[in-house]
Design a protein around this motif. Structure first.
Motif: not given
Length: 131
Positions: A70-76, A78-80
């Motif tokens: 979930h943290e990785i998904r949220d970071e991706l 945010a990056i997008t």
């Protein structure tokens, strides 16, 4: 030489056991959901790990890897979003430069030939005006 004070083998501490005993003393184990009711048959099917996963899920526990997912998904995401914002900033800069050229054009062309400035919202129509 006595081994009882050996720093490599400190006396065993059952921290979780101690916490549970203290919690039980304070009545924390009283009135638990499902207390006194038989376990459903699904708890007896599958392997031990599946039992753990099912019970942990029912208790609202998320394993570390799922939290990471979930943290990785949220970071991706945010990056997008930042990437899109940067692209939008670049587009705004290019539109600003185009408007500077339009202003220069309007100063040098005959008045009937002058054209309005462009924005992201009217760029499609502006393309037709500049053909």
């Amino acid at each position: 030489m006595g081994m009882s004070n050996d720093k490599l083998n400190p006396p065993y501490n059952d921290l979780i056991g101690d916490i549970l005993k203290e919690y039980t003393k304070k009545g924390g184990m009283d009135n638990l959901a499902g207390h006194g009711k038989p376990l459903s048959q699904e708890y007896f099917s599958g392997d031990t790990f599946q039992h753990f996963q099912r019970i942990a899920k029912d208790a609202g526990y998320k394993p570390h890897w799922l939290n990471l997912q979930h943290e990785i998904r949220d970071e991706l995401i945010a990056i997008t979003a930042i990437q899109r914002a940067d692209a939008a900033a670049e587009l705004e800069l290019r539109i600003e430069k185009a408007n500077e050229k339009i202003a220069e054009y309007n100063k040098s062309c005959p008045p009937p030939m002058q054209k309005g400035s462009v924005s992201l919202s009217n760029i499609e129509a502006a393309i037709d005006r500049w053909k």
